[in-house]
Design a protein around this motif. Structure first.
Motif, PDB file in Angstrom:
ATOM      1  N   GLN A 116     -45.381  69.466  18.298  1.00  0.00           N
ATOM      2  CA  GLN A 116     -46.769  69.987  19.082  1.00  0.00           C
ATOM      3  C   GLN A 116     -47.997  69.881  18.232  1.00  0.00           C
ATOM      4  O   GLN A 116     -49.046  69.966  19.015  1.00  0.00           O
ATOM      5  CB  GLN A 116     -46.300  71.334  19.511  1.00  0.00           C
ATOM      6  CG  GLN A 116     -45.162  71.936  20.344  1.00  0.00           C
ATOM      7  CD  GLN A 116     -45.094  71.151  21.416  1.00  0.00           C
ATOM      8  OE1 GLN A 116     -46.399  70.922  22.153  1.00  0.00           O
ATOM      9  NE2 GLN A 116     -44.263  70.938  22.073  1.00  0.00           N
ATOM     10  N   LEU A 175     -53.181  72.055  21.088  1.00  0.00           N
ATOM     11  CA  LEU A 175     -53.608  71.359  22.449  1.00  0.00           C
ATOM     12  C   LEU A 175     -54.575  72.169  23.151  1.00  0.00           C
ATOM     13  O   LEU A 175     -55.456  71.861  23.958  1.00  0.00           O
ATOM     14  CB  LEU A 175     -52.485  70.785  23.222  1.00  0.00           C
ATOM     15  CG  LEU A 175     -52.836  70.175  24.478  1.00  0.00           C
ATOM     16  CD1 LEU A 175     -51.915  69.087  24.459  1.00  0.00           C
ATOM     17  CD2 LEU A 175     -52.933  71.137  25.624  1.00  0.00           C
ATOM     18  N   ASP A 201     -58.328  72.332  23.724  1.00  0.00           N
ATOM     19  CA  ASP A 201     -58.789  71.694  24.806  1.00  0.00           C
ATOM     20  C   ASP A 201     -58.448  72.394  26.254  1.00  0.00           C
ATOM     21  O   ASP A 201     -59.525  72.691  26.866  1.00  0.00           O
ATOM     22  CB  ASP A 201     -57.993  70.156  24.956  1.00  0.00           C
ATOM     23  CG  ASP A 201     -58.424  69.275  26.083  1.00  0.00           C
ATOM     24  OD1 ASP A 201     -59.247  69.737  26.684  1.00  0.00           O
ATOM     25  OD2 ASP A 201     -57.883  68.294  26.339  1.00  0.00           O
ATOM     26  N   THR A 207     -44.219  64.299  24.590  1.00  0.00           N
ATOM     27  CA  THR A 207     -45.392  65.371  24.639  1.00  0.00           C
ATOM     28  C   THR A 207     -46.501  64.799  25.328  1.00  0.00           C
ATOM     29  O   THR A 207     -46.511  63.698  25.393  1.00  0.00           O
ATOM     30  CB  THR A 207     -45.870  66.129  23.310  1.00  0.00           C
ATOM     31  OG1 THR A 207     -46.191  65.058  22.646  1.00  0.00           O
ATOM     32  CG2 THR A 207     -44.490  66.731  22.597  1.00  0.00           C
ATOM     33  N   HIS A 208     -47.361  65.524  25.910  1.00  0.00           N
ATOM     34  CA  HIS A 208     -48.903  64.974  26.456  1.00  0.00           C
ATOM     35  C   HIS A 208     -49.439  64.324  25.449  1.00  0.00           C
ATOM     36  O   HIS A 208     -49.650  63.393  25.864  1.00  0.00           O
ATOM     37  CB  HIS A 208     -49.543  66.419  26.875  1.00  0.00           C
ATOM     38  CG  HIS A 208     -50.762  66.113  27.354  1.00  0.00           C
ATOM     39  ND1 HIS A 208     -51.016  65.309  28.774  1.00  0.00           N
ATOM     40  CD2 HIS A 208     -51.913  66.165  27.107  1.00  0.00           C
ATOM     41  CE1 HIS A 208     -52.037  65.369  28.992  1.00  0.00           C
ATOM     42  NE2 HIS A 208     -52.895  65.813  28.185  1.00  0.00           N
ATOM     43  N   GLY A 209     -49.497  64.860  24.297  1.00  0.00           N
ATOM     44  CA  GLY A 209     -50.619  64.221  23.510  1.00  0.00           C
ATOM     45  C   GLY A 209     -50.275  62.843  23.078  1.00  0.00           C
ATOM     46  O   GLY A 209     -50.676  61.946  22.660  1.00  0.00           O
ATOM     47  N   SER A 238     -48.950  66.458  19.257  1.00  0.00           N
ATOM     48  CA  SER A 238     -49.739  66.512  20.547  1.00  0.00           C
ATOM     49  C   SER A 238     -50.896  66.920  20.911  1.00  0.00           C
ATOM     50  O   SER A 238     -51.715  66.251  21.176  1.00  0.00           O
ATOM     51  CB  SER A 238     -48.360  67.156  21.192  1.00  0.00           C
ATOM     52  OG  SER A 238     -48.895  67.254  22.920  1.00  0.00           O
ATOM     53  N   GLY A 239     -51.270  68.205  20.022  1.00  0.00           N
ATOM     54  CA  GLY A 239     -52.550  68.617  20.381  1.00  0.00           C
ATOM     55  C   GLY A 239     -53.490  67.900  19.444  1.00  0.00           C
ATOM     56  O   GLY A 239     -54.852  67.617  19.844  1.00  0.00           O
ATOM     57  N   GLU A 273     -55.839  65.174  21.258  1.00  0.00           N
ATOM     58  CA  GLU A 273     -56.915  65.521  21.875  1.00  0.00           C
ATOM     59  C   GLU A 273     -58.016  65.589  20.938  1.00  0.00           C
ATOM     60  O   GLU A 273     -59.038  65.554  21.564  1.00  0.00           O
ATOM     61  CB  GLU A 273     -56.658  67.007  22.880  1.00  0.00           C
ATOM     62  CG  GLU A 273     -55.680  66.669  23.805  1.00  0.00           C
ATOM     63  CD  GLU A 273     -55.797  66.283  25.082  1.00  0.00           C
ATOM     64  OE1 GLU A 273     -56.928  65.552  25.162  1.00  0.00           O
ATOM     65  OE2 GLU A 273     -54.887  66.218  25.991  1.00  0.00           O
TER      66      GLU A 273
END
Ligand code: NAD
Ligand code: ZN
Length: 360
Positions: A175, A131, A134, A261-263, A178-179, A182
């Motif tokens: 993770q 992530l 980014d 997670t954000h992604g 998630s990354g 992006e």
């Protein structure tokens, strides 16, 4: 590989790849010559896994080492204050340099400390998550306020980004997922050929080769860097980077940071935005195939299943990207051609229903 990020008045190198850390010491005999002292602000978990590797790569300069809580817990007023107090106690001056060691959270915190300490000192991003390809580029730094994520911060560009992909070997799959969202976002907003390559080459995260991953990170950084070059302070096209984020942020906020997670939230947000793009921006796209691909990669697309649209709408309307009453949405006219349109509540509700009934 060296990429250059250009911003008005300043440009900086980004080193990506296995062994990129070898470039670190060199920076201090070059652009950062004259640096008095280093302060490493490190994510606690990352420090325990990779601290020794970083220490071996440091230049011959006095340094102080401070660990901060792992992940999002780093981005609080309390840890911001801890960092500043530590820097003062240890005698950092205007010619000192901060190294941010960790994922986006440690990077955002350390960057904001660097932006604030004595009105701004240089810092270097040493990202350790996908992530962070980014977050480490572009100069947005922030901590969270109890009333909103990333609400307190500064624009402060790093002096360099040193992205050694060896650190990614210990990253948990969630993770990675998630990354990687992006990376997919960068492809969608800027490069149809890159998107095709991703869809062809990435069918699971377990057998993602280190080389292809490095390539993805480089390409993602180039795309982000080019957008930031044209609009550092987000007055125009930098908003394209928010593709998938309006709905994604609402899901994230409602489900709770750490629960999703954000992604993963952004992936669902991209499906949401792609569906609206088909209806309102003339996008011709194989959304079915895209959704199947995301699911194969393990992205949960049913994140809204226990939430009410009303709750999500309230959050979207409050997101800091809104201006006035209508909600500004980043859509795609084509892959690689973003556009910003105002969306009515009804249109958003229809897309939310699409996610529930057809995507999830
Ligand atoms: P993170 O920094 O919270 O890291 C996720 C978890 O992975 C943490 O528990 C961390 O300890 C662990 N970790 C990190 N590197 C590891 C490694 N190599 N091996 C094993 N574990 C490791 O999360 P993130 O996804 O990197 O970043 C998210 C943050 O980035 C959010 O706070 C978000 O707001 C911010 N962000 C900022 C920007 C920006 O432009 N500044 C852009 C996007 C996101
Ligand atoms: Zn994001």
């Amino acid at each position: 590989r060296e990429l250059i990020i250009e911003t008005p008045g300043q440009s900086y190198p980004v080193y990506v790849g296995e062994g990129a850390l070898d470039k670190l010491a060199h920076l201090f005999s070059d652009s950062l010559k004259g640096t008095t002292k280093l302060l490493i602000i490190a994510d606690e978990l990352v420090a325990s896994l990779h601290g020794d590797t970083l220490k071996q790569a440091l230049p011959q300069l006095p340094y102080e080492w401070l660990t901060v809580p792992s992940g999002e817990k780093a981005k609080t007023f309390a840890s911001f204050e801890t960092c500043l107090t530590f820097a003062l106690e240890k005698g950092l001056d205007r010619k000192s340099c901060i190294l941010a060691f960790g994922g986006g959270a440690a990077g955002d915190l350390a960057g904001y400390v660097a932006a604030s300490y004595m009105r701004g000192i240089p810092f270097i991003q040493i990202p350790t998550t996908i992530l962070a390809h980014d977050s480490a580029v572009g100069g947005k730094t922030a901590i969270n306020h109890p009333l909103g994520k990333n609400m307190i911060g500064h624009f402060h560009q790093p002096a360099a980004v040193v992205f050694d992909t060896r650190f990614l070997q210990t990253l948990p799959e969630q993770q990675v997922r998630s990354g990687f969202a992006e990376v997919i976002k960068h492809a969608l907003i800027a490069d149809p050929a890159f998107l095709k390559e991703l869809q062809t080459n990435v069918s699971s995260f377990e057998d993602l080769s280190a080389d292809f991953l490095s390539y993805c990170l480089e390409r993602g950084i180039q795309i982000k860097g080019e957008i930031v070059r044209q609009d550092v302070k987000e007055q125009g096209i930098r908003a394209y980077l928010n593709f998938g984020h309006t709905y994604g942020h609402a899901l994230e906020a409602k489900l709770g940071y750490g629960k999703v997670t954000h992604g993963e939230a952004v992936a669902a947000g991209m499906v949401f935005a792609l569906h609206i793009s088909e209806r309102k921006a003339g996008l011709a796209f194989n959304l079915k195939e895209f959704i199947a691909w995301l699911k194969q990669l393990g992205y949960p697309l049913d994140l809204n299943k226990e939430l009410l649209f009303d709750e999500l709408y309230a959050l979207m309307a409050r997101d800091k990207k809104t201006i006035g009453e209508s909600i500004r949405f980043v859509l795609l006219e084509e892959v690689g051609r973003p556009v910003i349109k105002q969306m009515s509540r009804m249109e958003l509700e229809e897309a939310d229903r699409f996610i529930r009934e057809e995507a999830a």
